[in-house]
Design a protein around this motif. Structure first.
Motif, mmCIF file in Angstrom:
data_model
loop_
_atom_site.group_PDB
_atom_site.id
_atom_site.type_symbol
_atom_site.label_atom_id
_atom_site.label_comp_id
_atom_site.label_asym_id
_atom_site.label_seq_id
_atom_site.Cartn_x
_atom_site.Cartn_y
_atom_site.Cartn_z
ATOM 1 N N THR A 81 2.282 2.206 -3.168
ATOM 2 C CA THR A 81 1.242 2.070 -4.164
ATOM 3 C C THR A 81 1.511 3.125 -4.268
ATOM 4 O OG1 THR A 81 0.821 -0.021 -4.225
ATOM 5 C CG2 THR A 81 -0.598 1.170 -5.367
ATOM 6 N N GLU A 82 1.210 3.658 -2.834
ATOM 7 C CA GLU A 82 0.335 5.565 -2.466
ATOM 8 C C GLU A 82 1.692 6.736 -3.237
ATOM 9 O OE1 GLU A 82 0.179 5.725 1.888
ATOM 10 O OE2 GLU A 82 -1.875 4.365 1.535
ATOM 11 N N ASN A 83 3.027 5.910 -2.676
ATOM 12 C CA ASN A 83 4.019 6.529 -3.379
ATOM 13 C C ASN A 83 3.994 6.520 -4.705
ATOM 14 O OD1 ASN A 83 5.021 7.133 -0.606
ATOM 15 N ND2 ASN A 83 6.292 5.802 -0.540
ATOM 16 N N LYS A 106 2.225 6.919 -6.764
ATOM 17 C CA LYS A 106 0.805 7.382 -7.256
ATOM 18 C C LYS A 106 1.416 8.699 -6.892
ATOM 19 C CE LYS A 106 -4.167 8.459 -6.642
ATOM 20 N NZ LYS A 106 -5.363 7.815 -5.577
ATOM 21 N N VAL A 107 1.732 9.210 -5.325
ATOM 22 C CA VAL A 107 2.004 10.739 -5.385
ATOM 23 C C VAL A 107 3.510 10.992 -6.693
ATOM 24 C CG1 VAL A 107 3.816 12.452 -3.564
ATOM 25 C CG2 VAL A 107 1.455 10.609 -2.809
ATOM 26 N N GLN A 156 0.660 -1.143 0.157
ATOM 27 C CA GLN A 156 -0.387 -0.119 0.176
ATOM 28 C C GLN A 156 0.917 1.469 -0.124
ATOM 29 O OE1 GLN A 156 -2.141 0.176 3.207
ATOM 30 N NE2 GLN A 156 -3.535 2.022 2.742
#
Length: 506
Positions: A496-498, A500-501, A493
């Motif tokens: 994935t968040e990194n 996306k950023v 998670q």
């Protein structure tokens, strides 16, 4: 004089010899000598001849009254109490009532060899007003045992105190297993509890005594009959189960007293080949058809006999079935009773370990999305049902599924190019720091082998402990837990968040 007064003066209670004294009114006797026993009595403000549990009998619920006579008997003998409720404060608990009844003599942590300590605790069942899940109840019960019972038991064991404990599911069984691991000898009493003593106490009572044997030897030649269930003991015969493993009852299709020529209180011999075990004869009684069909009696019978409860079904249809209690005393050698060798149960066979493994299995099953019925079945096993071979296979399969899932997660993590992956000697290395510690994985690309490590403290130095090694899809070593799987989920998670950023910043 009460048994509490006698105990602090060094007089040991013998349940067979002194049972009748429990119903005789007692009076307090004072002496004129300033002995250590008197000083000990003076420090106990509530020390009287009365039974501490008598004051709470009216507050007990019907579900508790079925075993209260056993608890009351233990309280009459005991000088102190160990017990802590593993339930929320707002939920009814007989253990909490017991602790309050004992007052200053509950959970003192100060014990002497003359003390007789009653131990009681919560069971793994739901109660009215308790909103916790079965798993949460089990976790809390085990946590209370570890944090509260073990430290106090260790102090009692160090002092050489005698310990009284029942055999109910939950805390009682954890205590019994712990005492066995610590080398205590457990003798089953006909009133429904264990009398646990150190090997030194046993030796002082039974060590190599010339003894008069009454009646004919009773044969104990059969193996333990488990009917496909897992045998929790490290022995597999009736006579071996008598030798420090809790067997204290036999069932016959004839009246034992008449057949063997002994009576309650006599010393007799059990034989199997050349092996002989001395025992004290207990009460005999007729086992009725109603008892054979009673689930509670079946479980009690199995606990005493060490057979599967299913073995009791083989006595159906017989009109002359008898049960007899007995107390094993030691091996019978050259006319003397010799203490059984102390062989603590290995941790792999202990109830403590079984419960820990089953609780972890329940967490794994919940993580893997198993049905509520499936998880409830595991909870039944935690509550004390015998673990069948089929259940063991299912547990092993779920562990494999979790390991494969974690390996797949790590392979996915390593396949993502991110700030969390570096190259080291041609291998990909992933590390993630967090509140749970540092996790590290290495993927050897040449052999397609994945090794997952976790950082551990060993003698003050950080070392890496391999948790999982996978080559292709074949797992060669696994000690994966649900926490490891959850850490992988969080790592994915986070990556994935990194990612996306970074894409949004471009």
């Amino acid at each position: 004089m009460s048994w509490k007064n006698l105990a602090v003066m060094g007089v040991k209670y013998d349940p067979e010899r002194d049972r009748e004294a429990l119903v005789v009114p007692t009076v307090t006797v004072t002496t004129e000598t300033n002995t250590q026993a008197e000083r000990h009595i003076e420090t106990q403000k509530s020390f009287t001849h009365s039974n501490p549990l008598e004051k709470i009998e009216s507050q007990l619920r019907e579900s508790v009254r079925s075993h209260f006579s056993k608890d009351k008997t233990m309280a009459e003998i005991a000088t102190q109490f160990i017990g802590k409720a593993a339930t929320p404060e707002t939920v009814y608990s007989s253990t909490r009532l017991y602790e309050q009844a004992w007052g200053e003599l509950a959970n003192t942590g100060k014990y002497q060899s003359e003390d007789v300590i009653m131990v009681s605790g919560s069971g793994p069942w739901r109660r009215e007003g308790d909103d916790r899940t079965k798993l949460q109840i089990e976790q809390e019960l085990h946590q209370v045992f570890t944090s509260h019972y073990q430290p106090l038991l260790d102090k009692a064991i160090a002092a050489g105190s005698q310990i009284l404990v029942g055999n109910a599911r939950g805390t009682d069984q954890l205590v019994v297993a712990y005492l066995q691991e610590k080398g205590y000898a457990l003798n089953w009493q006909s009133q429904g509890y264990y009398q646990a003593e150190t090997s030194q106490q046993e030796k002082s009572v039974h060590s190599e005594q010339p003894v008069k044997i009454t009646g004919k030897p009773i044969k104990m030649v059969y193996p333990l009959k488990m009917h496909g269930e897992v045998n929790p003991l490290p022995v597999d015969t009736c006579i071996e189960a008598m030798r420090g493993h809790g067997r204290c009852h036999t069932t016959r299709r004839y009246e034992p007293y008449a057949a063997y020529g002994f009576k309650e209180g006599d010393i007799a011999i059990a034989i199997a080949g050349e092996q002989k075990v001395a025992f004290k004869v207990g009460k005999q009684y007729k086992i009725t058809p109603e008892m054979l069909n009673d689930a509670a009696y079946q479980q009690q019978w199995a606990q005493m006999e060490k057979h599967s409860a299913k073995e009791l079904e083989t006595f159906q249809g017989h009109t002359n079935t008898w049960g007899m209690h007995f107390q094993p005393l030691g091996d019978y050698v050259d006319g003397k009773i010799v203490p059984f060798p102390t062989q603590p149960i290995k941790s792999d066979n202990s109830i403590v370990t079984d419960i820990q493994q089953l609780m972890e299995w329940s967490r794994i099953a919940e993580y893997l999305g198993k049905s509520e019925k499936y998880i409830d079945r595991i909870q039944d096993l935690i509550s004390g049902e015998s673990i069948t071979e089929k259940a063991q296979q299912a547990m092993h399969k779920d562990h494999q599924s979790l390991s494969q899932h974690v390996a797949s997660q790590w392979r996915e993590i390593l396949a993502i190019k991110s700030d969390y992956v570096e190259s080291q000697d041609g291998n990909l290395v992933f590390e993630r720091k967090g509140n749970e510690g540092k996790y590290r994985a290495t993927w050897e690309q040449a052999t397609d082998t994945l090794t997952l490590d976790t950082k551990v403290v060993n003698q003050g130095e950080f070392q890496y402990l391999p948790l999982l090694v996978q080559q292709g899809l074949e797992i060669t070593h696994s000690r994966i837990t649900v926490r490891d799987a959850q850490n992988c989920d969080r790592a994915l998670q986070l990556i994935t968040e990194n990612q996306k950023v970074k894409q949004e910043q471009r």
